[in-house]
Enzyme design. Structure first.
Site, PDB file in Angstrom:
ATOM      1  N   TYR A 167       0.855  -1.213  -0.182  1.00 21.47           N
ATOM      2  CA  TYR A 167      -0.148  -0.090  -0.058  1.00 21.47           C
ATOM      3  C   TYR A 167       0.763   1.223   0.092  1.00 21.47           C
ATOM      4  O   TYR A 167       1.691   1.104   0.655  1.00 21.47           O
ATOM      5  CB  TYR A 167      -0.939  -0.137   1.223  1.00 21.47           C
ATOM      6  CG  TYR A 167      -1.798   1.054   1.390  1.00 21.47           C
ATOM      7  CD1 TYR A 167      -1.460   2.229   2.417  1.00 21.47           C
ATOM      8  CD2 TYR A 167      -2.959   1.327   0.767  1.00 21.47           C
ATOM      9  CE1 TYR A 167      -2.375   3.171   2.552  1.00 21.47           C
ATOM     10  CE2 TYR A 167      -3.636   2.340   0.925  1.00 21.47           C
ATOM     11  CZ  TYR A 167      -3.319   3.535   1.786  1.00 21.47           C
ATOM     12  OH  TYR A 167      -4.177   4.517   1.857  1.00 21.47           O
ATOM     13  N   ASP A 178       9.253   2.991  -0.849  1.00 23.11           N
ATOM     14  CA  ASP A 178       8.411   3.487  -0.176  1.00 23.11           C
ATOM     15  C   ASP A 178       8.573   3.322   1.240  1.00 23.11           C
ATOM     16  O   ASP A 178       8.111   2.267   2.076  1.00 23.11           O
ATOM     17  CB  ASP A 178       7.010   2.968  -0.483  1.00 23.11           C
ATOM     18  CG  ASP A 178       6.036   3.554   0.302  1.00 23.11           C
ATOM     19  OD1 ASP A 178       4.703   3.546   0.004  1.00 23.11           O
ATOM     20  OD2 ASP A 178       6.375   4.325   1.351  1.00 23.11           O
ATOM     21  N   LYS A 232       5.444   9.355   8.290  1.00 28.69           N
ATOM     22  CA  LYS A 232       5.439   8.899   9.560  1.00 28.69           C
ATOM     23  C   LYS A 232       6.317   9.314  10.492  1.00 28.69           C
ATOM     24  O   LYS A 232       6.296  10.487  10.832  1.00 28.69           O
ATOM     25  CB  LYS A 232       5.123   7.533   9.560  1.00 28.69           C
ATOM     26  CG  LYS A 232       3.760   6.865   8.743  1.00 28.69           C
ATOM     27  CD  LYS A 232       3.778   5.175   8.891  1.00 28.69           C
ATOM     28  CE  LYS A 232       2.595   4.866   7.756  1.00 28.69           C
ATOM     29  NZ  LYS A 232       1.358   4.759   8.303  1.00 28.69           N
TER      30      LYS A 232
END
Ligand code: KE4
Length: 429
Positions: free
Chosen positions: A144, A239, A267
């Site tokens: 994702y 990613d 994050k």
């Protein structure tokens, strides 16, 4: 444990917010019950609207490697707030954070800040397409990368959690150039590149997957992706929104010794505030406007408050990295061993995948879970029952079989023992 106030809030929320949540994976849809409404976080603990305390194994889905309300971060943000919240103009703060990121991640020579991981990956793909002049991209099933239209193909995280076959509203024309293959399958990638490698702009992947549950790369897999993209003039995009500054100060790429062409961050790098970033080779990043023709922008990109939180986070991690990362390795290994022993004692078939401070308990009879098909074979109903039993014992585990739990550096060995003890009860429920 009463959750009456959370229930009332959920009822109100559902009247004005789709599903009562601002991000689907928070909705507890796949594990049953109503989501908790949280009113505070302190250290390793969350406190819900009914004043119940929980040991937090989510950490806001990854950012809070130093736990909630970390004093150095809160202090820095509070001081910055007295100077205002946003200027829409460049600041010294952004230069400071960009220099810290470049120093931490050698593959990043230039970096652009944005406000989320989705923006980071969406922009990195656009740059890869603009730089190579190619349109096709390769992603892997179960990974994702945020909710940009062209990346919502066989995506993990909330899409997997809700069992959405694909995302409505994304025209087939938009994902026509998005190729998906199984993760950890070297042969599949080799065959694809042999056939059409010269028309592929990039590969994007989670170097250690968190979004199908924790699935590390098989030995040599990342090197194969590095070699095959280089051989065909395609870019390799890591990613690291989830793994960046978590699996090592320099991220998964430091841990595995692989140099991608572009890296996406989010994050942890934002210290708990809305901040993402993408960066990489200077010649590639100079394709980005206003230097080059690839346009990307954002009103709050490089926001001074978010950047201040990011600087405080990276400063702390850099100063303490010799202590923090080995400590998280030890906590992760201790929890993995404890969970496996507890399940065995209860006669339950589970598989624990763990790397550093990322960990997932798969309710499966399989001996390994190395890709999305393996992960999807898990017993999500059994996971849901286990999750609810853990929650009733004050352990706030991710409400999805297809997510990783995250440990924080403010957790103690006693916290790990507490999670294991609760898991033993939940395995026997
Ligand atoms: P955001 O747009 O949510 O900041 O980042 C998207 C993203 C990109 N890349 C990776 C590897 C990610 O894990 C994410 C977001 N992760 C999910 C949890 N697995 C965020 C939680 C949520 O969607 O509410």
């Amino acid at each position: 444990m009463s959750r009456e106030h959370s229930r009332e809030l959920f009822e109100r929320a559902c009247k004005v917010i789709p599903g009562g949540v601002n991000s689907p994976v928070r909705a507890f849809r796949s594990v049953g019950g109503d989501p908790l409404f949280i009113k505070a976080g302190q250290g390793a603990e969350l406190i819900d609207a009914d004043n119940n305390h929980y040991l937090d194994c989510i950490g806001s889905w990854g950012p809070l490697i130093l736990g909630h309300a970390y004093p150095a971060i809160i202090g820095a943000i509070s001081e910055q707030l007295s100077s205002g919240t946003t200027y829409g103009a460049p600041t010294e703060l952004e230069v400071h954070l960009a220099e810290a990121i470049v120093a931490a991640v050698p593959s990043i020579e230039k970096v652009r800040m944005v406000s989320s991981g989705t923006e980071a990956t969406m922009s990195a793909i656009r740059v890869a397409r603009g730089f190579t002049g190619r349109s096709k991209i390769l992603k892997f099933e179960g990974c994702y990368h945020g909710h940009a239209d062209f990346l919502l193909a066989k995506a993990g995280s909330g899409v997997a959690t809700l069992g959405l076959p694909e995302c409505a509203g994304v025209p087939a024309s938009i994902t026509a150039d998005t190729i998906t293959l199984p993760y950890n399958d070297v042969e599949a990638v080799s065959e694809l590149f042999a056939a059409e490698g010269d028309s592929i702009a990039c590969i994007i992947l989670e170097p250690v997957v968190g979004n199908m549950g924790c699935v590390p790369p098989l030995p040599g897999y990342l090197q194969v992706l590095r070699d095959i993209t280089a051989a065909h003039g395609a870019l390799l995009i890591f990613d690291e929104v989830m793994t960046g500054f978590r699996l090592a100060y320099g991220g998964a790429q430091e841990r595995f010794g692989i140099t991608p062409d572009l890296t996406c961050l989010g994050k942890v790098v934002g210290g708990g505030m809305p901040l993402g970033a993408y960066g990489g080779r200077a010649d590639i990043m100079d394709a980005v406007a206003p230097v080059g023709p690839v346009y990307q922008a954002g009103t709050l990109s490089g926001n001074p408050v978010a950047v201040t939180a990011g600087i405080a986070m990276l400063t702390e991690l850099l100063e303490r990295k010799q202590e923090i990362y080995p400590y998280l390795e030890d906590l992760g290994a201790k929890l993995s061993a404890g969970l496996q022993a507890a399940a065995k004692k209860a006669g339950r078939n589970v598989l624990v995948n763990q790397l550093g401070s990322m960990i997932t308990v798969f309710f499966t009879d399989l001996d390994t879970v190395t890709n999305y098909a393996d992960a999807k074979a898990s017993d999500t109903a059994a996971f849901g029952m286990w999750f609810r039993k853990m929650l009733d014992q004050g352990i706030y585990w991710p409400p999805s079989q297809f997510e990783a739990a995250f440990l924080s550096a403010v957790m103690t060995e006693e916290d790990i023992d507490r999670i294991v003890a609760a898991a033993e009860v939940a395995f026997n429920a």
